[in-house]
Write an enzyme that holds these catalytic residues in place. Structure first.
Site, mmCIF file in Angstrom:
data_model
loop_
_atom_site.group_PDB
_atom_site.id
_atom_site.type_symbol
_atom_site.label_atom_id
_atom_site.label_comp_id
_atom_site.label_asym_id
_atom_site.label_seq_id
_atom_site.Cartn_x
_atom_site.Cartn_y
_atom_site.Cartn_z
ATOM 1 C CG ASP A 154 0.673 51.449 3.772
ATOM 2 O OD1 ASP A 154 0.132 51.304 2.445
ATOM 3 O OD2 ASP A 154 0.803 52.704 4.129
ATOM 4 C CB CYS A 165 -21.743 51.300 9.547
ATOM 5 S SG CYS A 165 -19.918 51.435 9.401
ATOM 6 C CB CYS A 202 -15.486 64.935 6.414
ATOM 7 S SG CYS A 202 -14.114 64.946 5.163
ATOM 8 C CB CYS A 215 -7.669 64.685 8.712
ATOM 9 S SG CYS A 215 -9.094 65.459 9.649
ATOM 10 C CB CYS A 245 -13.585 60.263 9.123
ATOM 11 S SG CYS A 245 -12.026 59.521 8.685
ATOM 12 C CB CYS A 274 -15.662 55.526 14.652
ATOM 13 S SG CYS A 274 -16.370 53.793 14.568
#
Length: 384
Positions: free
Chosen positions: A139, A193, A203, A246, A249, A253
């Site tokens: 990253d 998904c 969210c 946060c 989300c 899952c």
């Protein structure tokens, strides 16, 4: 780097063995041309302005979307993942309004530091075994780790745009080793998904205009970390007590039910960042902030932005006991902090006190944005 590596051991077997020895939970291989759809999707993301103030994304658009542009000599990309799954539901703290909610990943030692040295060790052994050259990324360069991880078969990019694994849920740190060695690629993962939209519905700020699309400008992680200015008024209540990032989300899952908790020792997890009291965080000056968050990814946003976030949480807390530390920050040297303190104060004290302080503030404040906070803090919503 010289190591005693058996020349008879297949290179891929060596990589797998060394990756797991170094604490990685998954490793796979892909090719630099394995993400042909990434350039178009990234260009659309930038064209829509969804990257907000993250100018480095638009500045590195071409290099970011095509790995061979970043390094033309690359022939194979090794993608490694480290599980950081929590042993609890990180959303539990959201009901404790006098406490701060810090994203799970940031409660550990900075993952860049945790992973990069280990990746370099593995990369050195690749060179010792196969020769050639390597480059290591965590990253820290224009590398699209998530599409590469999907292409390598480690998981798929879910509707929340993060990587999802059938073994580790949504809790994976990613790193890559670019190498000139020719390695057989693994099979890409497919999307699992289905019709689920749990992450989208979770969210708090409606940051997903559509499945698989994120408007970072509405994302609490962006607002509390990347955003350098005041938190826009329209999102302040929705932020609640989330003071750094946060997890909503990710935590929503359903694939997380298969994930196991990460080893706290491996990631140097910190219990003091699990549910820190807002009252203590409001008292941090720059020196104390640097001490408390030494070795933490939180340190990179600096004290002023962090205290801005804590003040928003204080304003949302409904805790009158937090009014005193908030009052103390009305005279802070940072306009960013002063502005957030005004908003928090308006929600914690009586209308009479707020009106009196606003009258003084508007006469003495020299910063235009802070003066606007005095005008827009909506004293009609304070306690009677």
């Amino acid at each position: 780097m010289r190591t005693s590596i058996s020349r008879k051991e297949p290179l891929r077997a060596l990589i797998d063995r060394e990756a797991h020895r170094a604490g990685f939970d998954a490793v796979a291989v892909t090719t630099p041309n394995a993400i042909p759809l990434a350039p178009v999707r990234l260009a659309e993301f930038v064209a829509d302005g969804f990257h907000g103030s993250m100018g480095w994304i638009s500045d590195t658009l071409q290099r970011r979307s095509e790995p061979s542009t970043l390094w033309p000599e690359v022939r194979s990309i090794v993608v490694l993942a480290m599980n950081y799954g929590p042993d609890h539901d990180p959303r539990d703290v959201l009901a404790k309004r006098d406490r701060g909610a810090i994203s799970v990943y940031a409660r550990n030692r900075d993952y860049h530091e945790v992973m990069k040295g280990r990746l370099k060790e593995i990369a050195g052994k690749i060179v010792a075994r196969a020769g050639g050259d390597v480059k290591v990324f965590v990253d820290t360069a224009p590398v699209m780790e998530k599409p590469l991880a999907e292409a390598a078969g480690l998981g798929w990019q879910g509707k929340h745009t993060n990587l999802v694994s059938r073994e580790h849920g949504s809790w994976l740190f990613l790193g890559t080793i670019f190498t000139t060695a020719e390695l057989a690629p693994d099979q890409a993962e497919i999307d699992h998904c289905g019709s689920c939209r749990a992450c989208l519905d979770a969210c708090p700020t409606n940051a997903f205009p559509a499945p698989y699309r994120l408007d970072a400008r509405r994302c609490i992680s962006y607002l509390t970390i990347e955003n350098k200015g005041p938190i826009p008024h329209e999102f302040r209540e929705a932020i609640g007590n989330r003071i750094y990032g946060c997890d909503d989300c990710l935590a929503a899952c359903p694939w997380n039910k298969f994930a196991r908790a990460a080893s706290e020792a491996k990631l140097a997890a910190r219990d003091d960042l699990r549910e820190p009291p807002l009252s203590e965080l409001l008292e941090l000056d720059d020196a104390a902030f640097r001490v408390v968050f030494s070795g933490s990814p939180i340190k990179r946003i600096g004290r002023d932005r962090f205290v801005r976030n804590v003040l928003i949480a204080a304003g949302n807390s409904g805790e009158a006991a937090l009014a005193d530390p908030v009052r103390a920050l009305l005279g802070d040297l940072s306009p960013l902090v002063r502005g957030a303190a005004i908003w928090a104060l308006a929600r914690l004290v009586s209308k009479a006190e707020y009106s009196q302080r606003a009258a003084i503030g508007l006469k003495t404040e020299s910063d235009g944005a802070v003066r606007d906070e005095w005008r827009l803090a909506r004293p009609d919503r304070t306690r009677a």
